[in-house]
Design an enzyme around this catalytic site. Structure first.
Site, PDB file in Angstrom:
ATOM      1  N   ARG A  63       0.828  -1.193   0.000  1.00 46.11           N
ATOM      2  CA  ARG A  63       0.000   0.000   0.000  1.00 46.11           C
ATOM      3  C   ARG A  63       0.872   1.256   0.000  1.00 46.11           C
ATOM      4  O   ARG A  63       1.953   1.273   0.631  1.00 46.11           O
ATOM      5  CB  ARG A  63      -0.852  -0.042   1.273  1.00 46.11           C
ATOM      6  CG  ARG A  63      -1.816   1.114   1.476  1.00 46.11           C
ATOM      7  CD  ARG A  63      -3.019   0.979   0.614  1.00 46.11           C
ATOM      8  NE  ARG A  63      -4.119   1.816   1.037  1.00 46.11           N
ATOM      9  CZ  ARG A  63      -5.123   2.135   0.222  1.00 46.11           C
ATOM     10  NH1 ARG A  63      -5.153   1.699  -1.031  1.00 46.11           N
ATOM     11  NH2 ARG A  63      -6.120   2.867   0.648  1.00 46.11           N
ATOM     12  N   THR A  74      -9.517   0.574  -9.351  1.00 44.83           N
ATOM     13  CA  THR A  74      -8.669  -0.437  -8.779  1.00 44.83           C
ATOM     14  C   THR A  74      -8.786  -1.625  -9.713  1.00 44.83           C
ATOM     15  O   THR A  74      -9.652  -1.647 -10.570  1.00 44.83           O
ATOM     16  CB  THR A  74      -9.204  -0.753  -7.373  1.00 44.83           C
ATOM     17  OG1 THR A  74      -9.126   0.442  -6.631  1.00 44.83           O
ATOM     18  CG2 THR A  74      -8.473  -1.861  -6.682  1.00 44.83           C
ATOM     19  N   THR A 132      -4.119  -0.757  -7.041  1.00 44.84           N
ATOM     20  CA  THR A 132      -4.897   0.452  -7.319  1.00 44.84           C
ATOM     21  C   THR A 132      -4.045   1.706  -7.391  1.00 44.84           C
ATOM     22  O   THR A 132      -2.955   1.766  -6.824  1.00 44.84           O
ATOM     23  CB  THR A 132      -5.966   0.643  -6.212  1.00 44.84           C
ATOM     24  OG1 THR A 132      -6.843   1.692  -6.581  1.00 44.84           O
ATOM     25  CG2 THR A 132      -5.354   0.948  -4.865  1.00 44.84           C
ATOM     26  N   ASN A 144      -6.234   4.240  -6.829  1.00 47.54           N
ATOM     27  CA  ASN A 144      -7.471   4.762  -6.255  1.00 47.54           C
ATOM     28  C   ASN A 144      -8.500   5.018  -7.356  1.00 47.54           C
ATOM     29  O   ASN A 144      -8.870   4.104  -8.051  1.00 47.54           O
ATOM     30  CB  ASN A 144      -7.243   5.979  -5.353  1.00 47.54           C
ATOM     31  CG  ASN A 144      -8.475   6.255  -4.493  1.00 47.54           C
ATOM     32  OD1 ASN A 144      -9.302   5.359  -4.297  1.00 47.54           O
ATOM     33  ND2 ASN A 144      -8.620   7.453  -3.988  1.00 47.54           N
ATOM     34  N   SER A 179      -7.772   1.035   3.537  1.00 44.50           N
ATOM     35  CA  SER A 179      -8.242   0.513   2.247  1.00 44.50           C
ATOM     36  C   SER A 179      -9.433  -0.412   2.458  1.00 44.50           C
ATOM     37  O   SER A 179      -9.626  -0.959   3.539  1.00 44.50           O
ATOM     38  CB  SER A 179      -7.108  -0.270   1.592  1.00 44.50           C
ATOM     39  OG  SER A 179      -7.559  -0.901   0.420  1.00 44.50           O
ATOM     40  N   SER A 180     -10.213  -0.579   1.390  1.00 45.50           N
ATOM     41  CA  SER A 180     -11.285  -1.588   1.408  1.00 45.50           C
ATOM     42  C   SER A 180     -10.885  -2.816   0.597  1.00 45.50           C
ATOM     43  O   SER A 180     -11.677  -3.762   0.481  1.00 45.50           O
ATOM     44  CB  SER A 180     -12.569  -1.008   0.798  1.00 45.50           C
ATOM     45  OG  SER A 180     -12.991   0.098   1.527  1.00 45.50           O
ATOM     46  N   GLY A 215     -13.682  -1.438  -6.728  1.00 39.45           N
ATOM     47  CA  GLY A 215     -15.014  -0.887  -6.443  1.00 39.45           C
ATOM     48  C   GLY A 215     -15.075   0.003  -5.218  1.00 39.45           C
ATOM     49  O   GLY A 215     -16.156   0.240  -4.686  1.00 39.45           O
ATOM     50  N   GLY A 216     -13.917   0.501  -4.739  1.00 33.79           N
ATOM     51  CA  GLY A 216     -13.931   1.424  -3.593  1.00 33.79           C
ATOM     52  C   GLY A 216     -14.642   0.791  -2.406  1.00 33.79           C
ATOM     53  O   GLY A 216     -14.389  -0.358  -2.038  1.00 33.79           O
TER      54      GLY A 216
END
Ligand code: DON
Length: 571
Positions: free
Chosen positions: A106, A382, A400, A402, A453-454, A474-475
């Site tokens: 990340r 992403t 990603t 973002n 993050s998701s 997909g955020g």
């Protein structure tokens, strides 16, 4: 972008069904396989050319980790909307011997970042500042991540072989799909505003399907990585170009930030769900904890009997999601900087207690749901790809920059897009980010910290054997899309491609609405749910899941999401 930041462009990428076309003929462009079966090995990714790079590496004797490195670099070339070397990601892996690993590559906040950096003098969030342009970028982690994977797991032990196909694709160019042409056209103004030197994505006439996208600067950056290793990105010419780009705008990434970047091996999270072991990503992803909470909260209920997207199933899933996202907003952040109450959040008693207020007949108001309270102990672009190799090693990677095309700023002379991951921090408590997510202290900006993050790359085992590799972009909807895909297979009896294609819905606590794809939840069930107090908000597509299922006879079933150009192939 000189002394101003680019305006917020509220343009999520809405994906549509990809055309099925012939890979070898010039037009139509590509064969896109949504459902694939294979005896030994499979790659599912967001672009047919990236899938091909992965399959070729596997055919040459590379393992799933070699293929993953090849696919990550290939996506940086052929899928610039999300594929990247200027962003970051997470890998969840399982070797054929059952060894689990999770790698966190990340992005990190630059050392000069501070908690109020996106606020004006009155303390209000400056719209767009964390989304477009130089200041939106975190320190990229993808290149270091690929070298960490290579050092630990590569079978081919020849990095050049893994990156070479991407250099060729960047140098010679590739033909853009109809969806890519549309996405590039949608972002022309943003590219112009966020760059002082116009990147190759900017064109005088609109992009159309079949146009060639050649990326010479990117090819040269990839060659420096090939020839100098990590130093080819984090030091020397590429680092100089990044710093020069920072100075052209208002960016704060420094040479030291680049040199100090370090991807980290984390301890995988796992939970048991109906006889399956679900393995996923710990913080700084919220995905693993949230997925664990969701699965455990719905497990006691007869979901299979209720039926796929029945009134009862949608209600139960929504109520679990509402409670989980309330916890996410308060308690989740980078565990290296803020103590996330991980054990408390997934404790069986806590989750049982959390569902005490669940009423099978009435929607709970989100205003009445708060995050759980624990005793302090001590103090939407992403992309995802799934790979299984002939030996049975499995890799699940979500990566990603973002939102679509990240910060829209390309490092001039180096040809790659910088991420806008800083927007995943909570710029101010109570102010939603790009995905409408709320955050608090746990996810406040601090120098060197990773933004929450998701992303939820996941792997499932059944009876101690590899069962599924799954993930999605997909955020905020990533967690619920992975959750629903797992339910589709394990509970509703779908095949992998059916599970991936099935319409989806999403609830994230606030706003208090069930977001639905057009085809999700029948009109009759929607009406019944509205009578229970639920509200619906129809939106574009939710997620793009790319997944692989291991069948009882050991053969593989790949599911590539029909919402994009995603392609599954194997042998
Ligand atoms: O890490 C996260 O949760 C986000 N940056 C992911 C963004 C994303 O999935 C956008 N794709 N549609």
């Amino acid at each position: 972008m000189k002394k101003s930041f680019c305006l917020l462009t509220l343009s999520f990428l809405f994906f549509f069904t990809a055309c099925k076309k012939d890979l070898d003929s010039p037009s139509p462009l590509y064969v896109i396989q949504k459902a694939a079966t294979a005896d030994k090995a499979m790659v599912v990714s967001a672009h047919p050319l990236a899938t091909k790079v992965g399959v070729d590496i596997l055919s040459q004797g590379g393992n799933a980790f070699d293929a993953a490195i090849g696919v990550q670099f290939a996506l940086a070339v052929v899928y610039p909307v999300a594929g990247n070397i200027g962003g970051g990601g997470f890998m969840v892996s399982r070797t054929q011997a059952g060894e689990l690993a999770t790698l966190d590559y990340r992005e990190k906040a630059p050392a000069a970042a501070h908690r109020d950096m996106y606020l004006d003098s009155l303390g209000n969030v400056i719209k767009g500042l964390s989304i477009n342009g130089h200041l939106a970028a975190g320190v990229p982690g993808s290149v270091d991540g690929m070298f960490k994977i290579f050092e630990k797991y590569s079978q081919l032990k020849d990095f050049k072989k893994l990156i070479e196909p991407s250099i060729v694709l960047a140098e010679e160019g590739f033909k853009v799909t109809a969806q890519q042409a549309k996405n590039l056209n949608n972002k022309q103004e943003a590219f112009k505003k966020c760059n002082t030197t116009m990147p190759v994505f900017v064109k005088d006439v609109p992009w159309k399907e079949g146009d060639l996208l050649q990326q010479t600067d990117l090819a040269n950056t990839l060659k420096r990585i090939r020839d100098q290793g990590e130093a080819g990105f984090y030091e020397g010419e590429t680092a100089e170009l990044i710093i020069k780009e920072m100075q052209a705008g208002e960016g704060i990434i420094s040479k030291e930030d680049l040199k100090n970047y370090d991807a980290v091996w984390r301890t995988p999270l796992s939970t048991d769900f109906k006889g399956f072991k679900v393995i996923s990503m710990p913080p700084p992803s919220s995905g693993g904890i949230a997925l664990t909470q969701l699965l455990e909260m719905v497990e006691p209920y007869p979901l299979a009997e209720s039926g796929f997207q029945s009134k009862e199933a949608v209600h139960l899933i929504t109520e679990a999601e509402r409670r989980v996202y309330a916890d996410r907003a308060k308690h989740l952040g980078d565990n290296d900087y803020y103590t996330v109450p991980m054990a408390d959040l997934v404790a069986a008693d806590y989750l049982k207690d959390r569902m005490q207020s669940f009423d099978p007949n009435t929607a709970t108001s989100s205003d009445s749901i708060e995050a759980g309270v624990f005793e302090p102990k001590e103090s939407e672009q992403t992309t995802h790809f799934s790979i299984i190799d002939p030996a049975g090693n499995a890799v699940s990677i979500t990566t990603t920059i973002n939102s679509g095309y990240g910060s829209k700023t390309v490092v001039s002379g180096a040809g790659f897009l910088l991420n806008n991951e800083m927007d995943d921090f909570s710029s101010k408590p109570g102010t939603p980010n790009f995905y409408g997510l709320l955050g608090a202290e746990a996810n406040a900006i601090e120098p060197g910290k990773r933004m929450l993050s998701s992303m939820t790359p996941s792997i499932l085992e059944k009876d101690g054997k590899l069962y599924m590799v799954v993930g999605t972009p997909g955020g905020s909807t990533i967690i619920t899309s992975v959750f629903q895909t797992i339910l589709n297979v394990t509970t509703f009896g779908m095949s992998m491609d059916e599970a991936v294609a099935a319409p989806r819905f999403h609830h994230q606590w606030k706003p208090n609405k069930i977001m639905v794809e057009k085809d999700a939840i029948s009109a009759a069930h929607r009406k019944a749910l509205e009578a229970m107090g639920h509200e619906f908000l129809e939106r574009g597509s939710i997620g793009r899941v790319d997944a692989i299922l291991v069948k009882p006879d050991g053969t593989l079933e790949g599911g590539a999401d029909p919402r994009g150009d995603d392609h599954a192939a194997g042998f």
